[in-house]
Design an enzyme around this catalytic site. Sequence first.
Site, mmCIF file in Angstrom:
data_model
loop_
_atom_site.group_PDB
_atom_site.id
_atom_site.type_symbol
_atom_site.label_atom_id
_atom_site.label_comp_id
_atom_site.label_asym_id
_atom_site.label_seq_id
_atom_site.Cartn_x
_atom_site.Cartn_y
_atom_site.Cartn_z
ATOM 1 N N ALA A 218 0.853 -1.196 0.000
ATOM 2 C CA ALA A 218 0.000 0.000 0.000
ATOM 3 C C ALA A 218 0.884 1.239 0.000
ATOM 4 O O ALA A 218 2.092 1.143 0.239
ATOM 5 C CB ALA A 218 -0.895 0.009 1.234
ATOM 6 N N LYS A 219 0.311 2.361 -0.274
ATOM 7 C CA LYS A 219 1.039 3.632 -0.171
ATOM 8 C C LYS A 219 -0.018 4.716 -0.012
ATOM 9 O O LYS A 219 -1.169 4.536 -0.414
ATOM 10 C CB LYS A 219 1.844 3.882 -1.448
ATOM 11 C CG LYS A 219 2.947 4.877 -1.298
ATOM 12 C CD LYS A 219 4.197 4.223 -0.734
ATOM 13 C CE LYS A 219 5.370 5.162 -0.672
ATOM 14 N NZ LYS A 219 6.620 4.457 -0.391
ATOM 15 N N GLY A 220 0.398 5.846 0.545
ATOM 16 C CA GLY A 220 -0.575 6.928 0.708
ATOM 17 C C GLY A 220 0.121 8.260 0.727
ATOM 18 O O GLY A 220 1.359 8.332 0.663
#
Length: 418
Positions: free
Chosen positions: A107-109
């Site tokens: 994931a990344k944000g």
Amino acid sequence: MEVFTEGALYRNTIENLESAAKLISLNRNVMERLRYPRRAIVVSIPVRMDDNKVRIFPGYRVQHNQTLGPFKGGLRYHPHVNLSEVGALAVLMTFKNSLMGLPLGGAKGGVKVDPSSLSKTELEHLTRRFTTELGPFIGPDKDIPAPDVGTDSQIMAWMLDTYSMESGFSQTGVVTGKPVEIGGSRGRESATGLGVVYVADRALQVLGKNLNESSFAIQGFGKVGMHAAIEAYALGAKVEAVSDISGCLYKESGINIANLVRYVQENKVIQGFPEAEVISPEELLTLDVDVLAPCALDGVLNENNADQVRAKVIVEGANGPTNVAANQILHKKGCMVVPDILANGGGVVVSYFEWVQDIVWLFWTEEEVRSKLREIMFRAFDQVWEFSQKNNQDMRTAAMATSLLRLEKAMKLRGQAW
Ligand code: NAD
């Protein structure tokens, strides 16, 4: 899904994935599933600024794949953050976590904001509200954010506090990269740099060289580059050149890194360090050294300079420092390029250690962290090296293929691919 594919980084990432998939005849259904993220969360974050006006910031969290375990990846605060870029970085996290053998998905944000333009109070309000908006989607067994560009351990501390307040009890495992005092892991700060040196060590070994008889040139003297320099120096390698935004230093007999670190603690940058000569930043990339470690920027090795590179091994501490054309040129020249998803995987490995320590409430010494990190970096390197030798592929393709093979197996076992 154009919202992802409109960005060049996302398209390039999928292209790399497709070529590795072709090489290993990846199950078509697995490929289709990996092409797009599982979920993307887009939020608007209202912040009452110090002048009492409310400003709205866009925030994102892209959860790409969780076949191997909970989602894991950093949060970036930067003015260029957008959904497509965050999506591409989430895909890369899936492959990095799989390659390093971790029980974690990708994931990344991020938030589209220039953090240096905010006061500390504004930054705290932004972070707390972003955490509230992400609340239903993150958690120690769901998705575990970490620092990235523009975020740090203080931001993680605010996230941990907000998430814990809202869930009613302390949940230290919701983020990694926290201060040690509130559940962070020893050795997290230096982990990526240490990992760079561990894979360099292994690469030199397979080429018949010892680390303590080798020379390094390191671009970047930040969180990754400085710790790589400290470790290489401590293990007896000769660090001939280092650079940062202020300039580039060179000393043929090796720079005293302990003295340079002390200098940088006082002066912030390497410029003006008296014990080495100044060379141009471009020269660093073409020095006749055993290991070149680009640990600053992307795209620094390209079609314009790749054929002048004389290093025997390139260890990509930064993300994406070698472009596609340069990778081909270097491979043809016989230079081993250890790709970013392997070379800078040390950071996420120690993030994983932090999460494990938070779950069991038992904390390791720095020595334990280092020796476990070394073991994982060596193992990942050996798997990639073996694949590259067996299939006559460069290390980048081999890393992607090794990672995909593990994912494919897990997806098949879980019935996610037929
Ligand atoms: P950082 O901001 O701590 O350090 C960056 C360094 O690069 C600084 O020393 C800066 O002066 C230098 N720099 C900037 N412009 C330069 C130029 N033109 N020439 C030479 N040096 C220059 O960042 P970092 O955390 O060390 O990250 C560096 C790279 O490593 C990034 O690509 C990042 O995505 C990647 N990375 C970092 C981690 C981590 O744990 N920090 C993990 C994986 C990947």
